[in-house]
Design a protein around this motif. Structure first.
Motif, mmCIF file in Angstrom:
data_model
loop_
_atom_site.group_PDB
_atom_site.id
_atom_site.type_symbol
_atom_site.label_atom_id
_atom_site.label_comp_id
_atom_site.label_asym_id
_atom_site.label_seq_id
_atom_site.Cartn_x
_atom_site.Cartn_y
_atom_site.Cartn_z
ATOM 1 N N ARG A 48 78.554 16.845 25.209
ATOM 2 C CA ARG A 48 77.519 17.772 25.657
ATOM 3 C C ARG A 48 77.019 17.413 27.068
ATOM 4 N NH1 ARG A 48 74.639 21.152 22.695
ATOM 5 N NH2 ARG A 48 75.406 20.201 20.769
ATOM 6 N N TYR A 49 76.925 16.131 27.347
ATOM 7 C CA TYR A 49 76.469 15.661 28.653
ATOM 8 C C TYR A 49 77.663 15.028 29.368
ATOM 9 C CZ TYR A 49 72.210 16.345 26.021
ATOM 10 O OH TYR A 49 71.223 16.896 25.248
ATOM 11 N N ALA A 50 78.256 15.805 30.264
ATOM 12 C CA ALA A 50 79.546 15.441 30.848
ATOM 13 C C ALA A 50 79.512 14.110 31.582
ATOM 14 C CB ALA A 50 80.010 16.547 31.798
ATOM 15 N N ALA A 51 78.396 13.770 32.207
ATOM 16 C CA ALA A 51 78.342 12.539 32.994
ATOM 17 C C ALA A 51 78.363 11.287 32.129
ATOM 18 C CB ALA A 51 77.085 12.538 33.868
ATOM 19 N N LEU A 52 78.031 11.431 30.849
ATOM 20 C CA LEU A 52 77.919 10.255 29.975
ATOM 21 C C LEU A 52 78.865 10.302 28.779
ATOM 22 C CD1 LEU A 52 74.026 9.927 29.858
ATOM 23 C CD2 LEU A 52 75.604 8.564 31.212
ATOM 24 N N GLY A 53 79.162 11.491 28.267
ATOM 25 C CA GLY A 53 79.965 11.595 27.051
ATOM 26 C C GLY A 53 81.418 11.222 27.266
ATOM 27 N N GLY A 54 82.040 10.688 26.210
ATOM 28 C CA GLY A 54 83.463 10.405 26.242
ATOM 29 C C GLY A 54 83.864 9.135 26.948
ATOM 30 N N GLN A 55 82.912 8.255 27.226
ATOM 31 C CA GLN A 55 83.264 7.004 27.892
ATOM 32 C C GLN A 55 82.404 5.869 27.354
ATOM 33 O OE1 GLN A 55 82.001 6.864 32.068
ATOM 34 N NE2 GLN A 55 80.881 8.773 31.738
ATOM 35 N N PRO A 56 82.966 4.663 27.265
ATOM 36 C CA PRO A 56 82.172 3.515 26.795
ATOM 37 C C PRO A 56 81.151 3.102 27.840
ATOM 38 C CG PRO A 56 84.363 2.803 27.477
ATOM 39 C CD PRO A 56 84.372 4.308 27.527
ATOM 40 N N LEU A 57 79.939 2.870 27.389
ATOM 41 C CA LEU A 57 78.854 2.484 28.289
ATOM 42 C C LEU A 57 78.553 0.999 28.071
ATOM 43 C CD1 LEU A 57 76.597 5.623 27.662
ATOM 44 C CD2 LEU A 57 78.293 5.296 29.473
ATOM 45 N N PHE A 58 79.323 0.151 28.732
ATOM 46 C CA PHE A 58 79.177 -1.291 28.551
ATOM 47 C C PHE A 58 77.829 -1.785 29.071
ATOM 48 C CE2 PHE A 58 83.822 -0.667 28.957
ATOM 49 C CZ PHE A 58 84.222 -1.182 27.733
ATOM 50 N N LYS A 59 77.412 -1.271 30.220
ATOM 51 C CA LYS A 59 76.168 -1.750 30.817
ATOM 52 C C LYS A 59 74.951 -1.334 30.000
ATOM 53 C CE LYS A 59 77.755 -2.234 35.560
ATOM 54 N NZ LYS A 59 77.597 -3.712 35.476
ATOM 55 N N LEU A 60 75.048 -0.207 29.288
ATOM 56 C CA LEU A 60 73.936 0.192 28.438
ATOM 57 C C LEU A 60 73.782 -0.787 27.277
ATOM 58 C CD1 LEU A 60 71.708 2.143 27.697
ATOM 59 C CD2 LEU A 60 73.399 3.582 26.536
#
Length: 290
Positions: A48-60
């Motif tokens: 839904r949120y292209a900038a964040l979805g579909g990728q691992p967020l290691f720093k988060l």
């Protein structure tokens, strides 16, 4: 939480435009913990949120563990608890509401009642997550689709035996504004009037910069409809995916562009207000006429 990336990708293919009941946001979008290349990461479960979805967020993951000091474990999962069993509404209430509006627009199930009787405040979210049955919720939810149906429900409420009404929009309030009083304070049945059935832009006058809009439209839908006419309202609160125009007016809401466009009270020209005796309106003409 998702342990394997493949499962996360399968889940991200499903887009469900339905609000989550016991957390903020959409039901198909949440943070999931998973292993990627031997490292723990956080991933959003939809695109839904292209900038964040579909990728691992290691720093988060690192931020939550290091800065917020929240203890995380990929294998820890919050249990999905069954919905509360709510007291059944009086039998006469459903019959009374079904006589005022089409029966399909009347809901008495637990999901609809819990949604209508809670907001996005931390206390409400906590009660929903823990399935706390200590607070009263509406006995029924009605979603009218025109002014005549709103008036019919209000008229039924003012008759005998009568019931109380709480108007509800996107349930993004953080002040328990839609909470029902305890039965010892007000023993009447309570009905939530879900205004999201009235979500049309009736007309737009681009020359004068004025539009006639129904109260139940959400901020995102309103922005998209106005863009089709080459105009904008400039009202963009953080909650605009769910919050409604009627809710903005009722709470004197503000948005992120207030420095340029002002608050909602600076934008509102006039409003039609429904009462059991009819409509209140400063203008004497036809609402369908721009």
């Amino acid at each position: 939480q998702v342990l394997w990336p493949a499962a996360a990708h399968r889940r991200m293919e499903r887009m469900v435009d339905r609000e989550a009941l016991d957390r903020w946001g959409f039901s198909d979008t949440r943070f999931a913990a998973l292993w990627v290349d031997g490292r723990p990461a956080v991933q959003i479960t939809s695109r839904r949120y292209a900038a964040l979805g579909g990728q691992p967020l290691f720093k988060l993951w690192e931020f939550m563990m290091g800065e917020l000091r929240v203890s995380l474990n990929v294998r820890d999962m919050l249990p999905e608890l069954p919905l509360l069993e709510l007291p059944a509404p009086p039998e006469w209430l459903f019959e009374c509401l079904a006589a005022a509006v089409p029966e399909a627009r009347v809901a008495t199930d637990a999901d609809a009642r819990l949604r209508a009787g809670t907001g996005h405040g931390l206390a409400d979210i906590w009660r929903l997550r823990t399935r706390d049955a200590g607070r009263r919720v509406p006995d029924a939810v009605v979603r009218p689709e025109c002014e005549e149906e709103v008036h019919a429900v209000l008229k039924a409420a003012s008759g005998a035996p009568g019931f109380a009404i709480i108007p509800v929009g996107g349930r993004t309030n953080v002040t328990s504004a839609t909470a029902c009083p305890p039965r010892e304070v007000d023993p009447r049945p309570f009905v939530a009037l879900d205004m999201r059935g009235m979500a049309r832009v009736l007309w737009v006058n681009t020359e004068d910069g004025v539009a006639c809009i129904e109260a139940g439209i959400t901020g995102v839908a309103l922005k998209e409809r106005l863009q089709q006419h080459g105009v904008t309202m400039g009202m963009e609160p953080d909650s605009m995916e769910f919050s409604t125009l009627g809710g903005w007016i009722a709470t004197r809401a503000s948005g992120m562009k207030r420095a340029r466009y002002g608050n909602i009270e600076d934008m509102l020209v006039e409003a039609r207000v429904a009462t059991p005796g009819g409509m209140l309106w400063q203008h004497g003409g036809d609402a369908a006429d721009p």
